[in-house]
Design a protein around this motif. Structure first.
Motif, PDB file in Angstrom:
ATOM      1  N   LYS A 136       0.719  -0.966   0.021  1.00 59.07           N
ATOM      2  CA  LYS A 136      -0.112   0.077   0.404  1.00 59.07           C
ATOM      3  C   LYS A 136       1.293   0.869   0.255  1.00 59.07           C
ATOM      4  O   LYS A 136       0.268   2.643  -0.055  1.00 59.07           O
ATOM      5  N   MET A 137       2.061   1.019   0.161  1.00 63.92           N
ATOM      6  CA  MET A 137       3.039   2.754  -0.393  1.00 63.92           C
ATOM      7  C   MET A 137       2.926   3.465  -0.574  1.00 63.92           C
ATOM      8  O   MET A 137       1.969   4.562  -0.167  1.00 63.92           O
ATOM      9  N   ARG A 138       2.822   3.235  -2.250  1.00 60.77           N
ATOM     10  CA  ARG A 138       2.525   4.217  -2.596  1.00 60.77           C
ATOM     11  C   ARG A 138       1.600   4.494  -2.877  1.00 60.77           C
ATOM     12  O   ARG A 138       1.456   5.911  -2.772  1.00 60.77           O
ATOM     13  N   TYR A 139       0.545   3.814  -3.138  1.00 57.32           N
ATOM     14  CA  TYR A 139      -1.324   4.124  -2.987  1.00 57.32           C
ATOM     15  C   TYR A 139      -1.631   5.261  -1.736  1.00 57.32           C
ATOM     16  O   TYR A 139      -2.133   6.469  -1.848  1.00 57.32           O
ATOM     17  N   ARG A 140      -1.174   4.432  -0.526  1.00 55.41           N
ATOM     18  CA  ARG A 140      -1.217   5.798   0.562  1.00 55.41           C
ATOM     19  C   ARG A 140      -0.906   6.690   0.847  1.00 55.41           C
ATOM     20  O   ARG A 140      -0.968   7.205   1.428  1.00 55.41           O
ATOM     21  N   SER A 141       1.029   6.989   0.237  1.00 55.86           N
ATOM     22  CA  SER A 141       1.246   7.519   0.611  1.00 55.86           C
ATOM     23  C   SER A 141       0.962   9.017  -0.543  1.00 55.86           C
ATOM     24  O   SER A 141       1.803  10.119  -1.287  1.00 55.86           O
ATOM     25  N   GLY A 142       0.527   8.498  -1.909  1.00 55.45           N
ATOM     26  CA  GLY A 142       0.231   9.227  -2.896  1.00 55.45           C
ATOM     27  C   GLY A 142       0.824   9.310  -3.826  1.00 55.45           C
ATOM     28  O   GLY A 142       1.233  10.466  -4.586  1.00 55.45           O
ATOM     29  N   GLY A 143       1.987   8.468  -4.025  1.00 57.00           N
ATOM     30  CA  GLY A 143       3.091   8.631  -4.513  1.00 57.00           C
ATOM     31  C   GLY A 143       4.655   8.649  -4.274  1.00 57.00           C
ATOM     32  O   GLY A 143       5.250   9.282  -4.782  1.00 57.00           O
ATOM     33  N   GLN A 144       3.847   9.567  -3.035  1.00 59.15           N
ATOM     34  CA  GLN A 144       5.251  10.510  -2.220  1.00 59.15           C
ATOM     35  C   GLN A 144       6.673   8.621  -1.762  1.00 59.15           C
ATOM     36  O   GLN A 144       7.857   9.577  -1.952  1.00 59.15           O
ATOM     37  N   PHE A 145       5.751   7.853  -1.415  1.00 59.43           N
ATOM     38  CA  PHE A 145       6.703   6.839  -1.302  1.00 59.43           C
ATOM     39  C   PHE A 145       6.700   5.495  -2.296  1.00 59.43           C
ATOM     40  O   PHE A 145       5.844   5.641  -2.318  1.00 59.43           O
ATOM     41  N   THR A 146       7.760   5.070  -2.752  1.00 61.17           N
ATOM     42  CA  THR A 146       7.682   3.521  -2.907  1.00 61.17           C
ATOM     43  C   THR A 146       8.049   2.584  -1.914  1.00 61.17           C
ATOM     44  O   THR A 146       8.102   2.605  -0.252  1.00 61.17           O
ATOM     45  N   SER A 147       7.724   1.560  -2.665  1.00 57.97           N
ATOM     46  CA  SER A 147       8.544   0.248  -1.504  1.00 57.97           C
ATOM     47  C   SER A 147       9.187  -0.834  -1.965  1.00 57.97           C
ATOM     48  O   SER A 147       8.215  -1.655  -2.636  1.00 57.97           O
ATOM     49  N   PRO A 148      10.303  -0.291  -2.781  1.00 62.33           N
ATOM     50  CA  PRO A 148      11.612  -0.876  -4.171  1.00 62.33           C
ATOM     51  C   PRO A 148      11.883  -1.644  -3.003  1.00 62.33           C
ATOM     52  O   PRO A 148      13.223  -2.371  -3.116  1.00 62.33           O
ATOM     53  N   ILE A 149      10.805  -2.811  -2.593  1.00 60.27           N
ATOM     54  CA  ILE A 149      11.420  -4.462  -1.681  1.00 60.27           C
ATOM     55  C   ILE A 149      11.723  -5.286  -2.692  1.00 60.27           C
ATOM     56  O   ILE A 149      10.721  -5.869  -3.246  1.00 60.27           O
ATOM     57  N   VAL A 150      12.356  -6.563  -2.735  1.00 57.28           N
ATOM     58  CA  VAL A 150      11.994  -8.048  -3.523  1.00 57.28           C
ATOM     59  C   VAL A 150      12.491  -9.089  -1.723  1.00 57.28           C
ATOM     60  O   VAL A 150      13.071  -8.920  -0.743  1.00 57.28           O
ATOM     61  N   VAL A 151      11.052  -9.485  -1.866  1.00 61.56           N
ATOM     62  CA  VAL A 151      11.525 -10.559  -1.134  1.00 61.56           C
ATOM     63  C   VAL A 151      11.038 -12.039  -1.245  1.00 61.56           C
ATOM     64  O   VAL A 151      10.057 -12.324  -2.136  1.00 61.56           O
ATOM     65  N   ARG A 152      12.356 -12.379  -1.639  1.00 62.53           N
ATOM     66  CA  ARG A 152      12.923 -13.577  -1.851  1.00 62.53           C
ATOM     67  C   ARG A 152      12.320 -15.029  -1.000  1.00 62.53           C
ATOM     68  O   ARG A 152      12.167 -14.482   0.223  1.00 62.53           O
ATOM     69  N   SER A 153      12.310 -16.085  -1.543  1.00 62.35           N
ATOM     70  CA  SER A 153      11.838 -17.670  -0.452  1.00 62.35           C
ATOM     71  C   SER A 153      11.730 -18.697  -1.309  1.00 62.35           C
ATOM     72  O   SER A 153      11.019 -18.425  -2.572  1.00 62.35           O
ATOM     73  N   PRO A 154      12.918 -19.618  -0.749  1.00 61.20           N
ATOM     74  CA  PRO A 154      12.226 -21.058  -1.829  1.00 61.20           C
ATOM     75  C   PRO A 154      11.157 -21.106  -1.557  1.00 61.20           C
ATOM     76  O   PRO A 154      10.766 -21.029   0.099  1.00 61.20           O
ATOM     77  N   TYR A 155      10.327 -22.038  -2.446  1.00 63.96           N
ATOM     78  CA  TYR A 155       9.211 -22.687  -2.017  1.00 63.96           C
ATOM     79  C   TYR A 155       9.306 -23.803  -3.340  1.00 63.96           C
ATOM     80  O   TYR A 155       9.338 -24.383  -4.004  1.00 63.96           O
ATOM     81  N   GLY A 156       7.472 -24.417  -2.510  1.00 62.69           N
ATOM     82  CA  GLY A 156       7.600 -25.731  -3.208  1.00 62.69           C
ATOM     83  C   GLY A 156       7.606 -26.517  -2.335  1.00 62.69           C
ATOM     84  O   GLY A 156       8.940 -26.560  -1.689  1.00 62.69           O
ATOM     85  N   GLY A 157       7.512 -28.528  -2.678  1.00 60.86           N
ATOM     86  CA  GLY A 157       7.918 -29.406  -2.329  1.00 60.86           C
ATOM     87  C   GLY A 157       9.029 -29.813  -2.999  1.00 60.86           C
ATOM     88  O   GLY A 157       9.891 -29.500  -3.944  1.00 60.86           O
ATOM     89  N   GLY A 158       9.460 -31.455  -2.746  1.00 59.97           N
ATOM     90  CA  GLY A 158      10.395 -31.812  -3.762  1.00 59.97           C
ATOM     91  C   GLY A 158      11.913 -32.083  -3.007  1.00 59.97           C
ATOM     92  O   GLY A 158      12.179 -32.932  -3.151  1.00 59.97           O
ATOM     93  N   ILE A 159      12.182 -31.537  -1.529  1.00 56.08           N
ATOM     94  CA  ILE A 159      12.819 -31.517  -0.929  1.00 56.08           C
ATOM     95  C   ILE A 159      12.886 -32.534   0.287  1.00 56.08           C
ATOM     96  O   ILE A 159      13.708 -32.453   1.204  1.00 56.08           O
ATOM     97  N   PHE A 160      11.842 -33.269   0.863  1.00 59.88           N
ATOM     98  CA  PHE A 160      10.817 -34.291   1.099  1.00 59.88           C
ATOM     99  C   PHE A 160      11.002 -33.235   3.097  1.00 59.88           C
ATOM    100  O   PHE A 160      11.798 -33.792   4.013  1.00 59.88           O
ATOM    101  N   GLY A 161      10.655 -32.386   2.707  1.00 61.14           N
ATOM    102  CA  GLY A 161      10.795 -30.955   4.073  1.00 61.14           C
ATOM    103  C   GLY A 161       9.646 -31.441   5.047  1.00 61.14           C
ATOM    104  O   GLY A 161       9.640 -30.182   5.952  1.00 61.14           O
ATOM    105  N   GLY A 162       8.795 -31.579   4.732  1.00 60.95           N
ATOM    106  CA  GLY A 162       7.470 -31.745   4.896  1.00 60.95           C
ATOM    107  C   GLY A 162       6.458 -30.736   5.018  1.00 60.95           C
ATOM    108  O   GLY A 162       6.635 -29.832   3.978  1.00 60.95           O
ATOM    109  N   GLN A 163       5.689 -30.446   6.000  1.00 58.53           N
ATOM    110  CA  GLN A 163       4.250 -30.059   6.011  1.00 58.53           C
ATOM    111  C   GLN A 163       5.438 -28.555   6.510  1.00 58.53           C
ATOM    112  O   GLN A 163       4.433 -27.323   5.880  1.00 58.53           O
ATOM    113  N   THR A 164       6.559 -28.068   7.032  1.00 58.12           N
ATOM    114  CA  THR A 164       6.291 -26.714   7.095  1.00 58.12           C
ATOM    115  C   THR A 164       7.606 -25.929   6.607  1.00 58.12           C
ATOM    116  O   THR A 164       8.293 -25.233   6.645  1.00 58.12           O
TER     117      THR A 164
END
Length: 376
Positions: A136-164
């Motif tokens: 919401k950063m860009r919109y709630r600030s009327g374009g005065q601020f942005t949020s140029p962040i990247v949230v990286r994460s491994p996802y999905g199965g295939g390594i026998f990692g279980g439910q979590t």
């Protein structure tokens, strides 16, 4: 098709946990300094993107749990701290909410933080920060601020990692206006897409399929009908280049049916098309938001049929949105109901991990069904 037969359980979808993917077609704009090209798996390609961006832009930071000195559980952030210093690559407390909140503040200040969530299953404590603040950063600030962040994460199965350690939560983020969602299927795209995500002025959720992280390309995936040469596309430029967000890749051209997929399921879909003996057009979405609806629409209007494949549970999965969009735009061109192949509507079944995954057999069954006018 080769003489080898494939089944969902005993052939493990043809993709073992230590196997890497390679690439799609290469529409990226490649800078002149990328003449040096070397073989990379996805981990190495992502690591290269981070090193290149941090060397070029002092505002780029990388941090997360064990993502500093140790280089991350999967080594994607290896040597960043040693190369770029403690103030730009560092470890954080075990607080996903806290580290994402810090990244949002840094982004508003003008930095470009890249946050690693150790597994996508751990992202939920940070969901409120991502949804209520970053998106919401860009919109709630009327374009005065942005949020140029990247949230990286491994996802999905295939390594026998279980439910979590194995969930696929992409649809929870595609629903949120203000977020971009990216899922690469190969090393070449992974580097180019991560570079584009870091340079984007809006928050990007960057999900990395664990099954495609490591190892060499396995030749049985090669499809002689397709111009998509995976072994070539595992050759990754060492310099900077980008793969644009919002542009899908037609990885296999065909005339009978369109398959929409992303991440690991690109490989499964290619194998399923070969197994079914169907002239399928396989589209790697690469970016779920923004979505390249033009490429999808053109393909479905050409083939008249559509099958959607993803690893996450079927109910309210991203395939439901894709199905609705295809129906809205291509209704009068469809020759059969849209098919969906997905994970089960259950908590992630550790003991039945490989049965849970959509595999070539299930994809082939769906393809044959839509070819005869049936539905899944």
């Amino acid at each position: 098709m080769s003489e080898q037969t494939f089944t969902d359980a005993d052939q493990h979808d043809g993709i073992e946990p230590d196997m890497a993917s390679a690439g799609a077609d290469q529409p990226a704009s490649v800078a002149p300094d990328t003449a040096a090209v070397v073989p990379m798996n996805m981990i190495q390609a992502l690591n290269s993107a981070l090193h290149v961006q941090m060397a070029e832009d002092p505002d780029v930071l990388s941090f997360g749990e064990d993502a500093g000195y140790f280089g991350g559980v999967f080594r994607v952030t290896d040597q960043l701290q040693q190369t770029h210093g403690l103030t730009r690559s560092f470890d954080t407390p075990i607080s996903e909410c806290g580290l994402v909140a810090a990244a949002i503040g840094m982004g508003a200040y003008g930095l470009r933080p890249v946050v690693e969530i150790q597994f996508a299953d751990y992202i939920y404590p940070a969901y409120d920060q991502i949804v209520s603040e970053a998106a919401k950063m860009r919109y709630r600030s009327g374009g005065q601020f942005t949020s140029p962040i990247v949230v990286r994460s491994p996802y999905g199965g295939g390594i026998f990692g279980g439910q979590t350690h194995s969930q696929s939560p992409e649809s929870l983020f595609t629903h949120i206006a203000g977020l971009k969602v990216v899922i690469p299927s190969n090393p070449y795209d992974a580097k180019g897409l991560l570079t584009a995500a870091i340079e984007d002025d809006d928050p990007v959720i960057f999900l990395e399929p664990k099954r495609l992280y490591n190892g060499p390309f396995d030749g049985w995936h090669k499809n002689p009908v397709s111009p998509w040469k995976a072994q070539d596309l595992a050759q990754v430029p060492t310099g900077k280049y980008t793969v644009p967000l919002g542009k899908a890749s037609v990885v296999r051209e065909g005339s009978d049916v369109t398959i929409l997929c992303y991440g690991t399921m690109v490989w499964v879909s290619l194998a399923g098309a070969e197994h079914a003996g169907v002239d399928a057009e396989v589209i790697d979405l690469r970016t779920l938001v923004p979505l390249d609806i033009e490429t999808i629409e053109a393909s479905v209007k050409k083939t008249g049929r559509c099958v959607i494949v993803h690893e996450a549970p079927k109910t309210s999965g991203y395939g439901a949105e894709l199905s609705a969009l295809v129906q809205e735009r291509c209704f009068y061109h469809l020759e059969a109901p849209i098919g969906r192949v997905a994970g089960w509507d259950t908590p992630y079944p550790h003991a039945f991990e490989w049965e849970y995954f959509p595999g070539p057999e299930r994809v082939a069954t769906a393809l044959k069904s839509v070819m005869t006018g049936g539905s899944r």
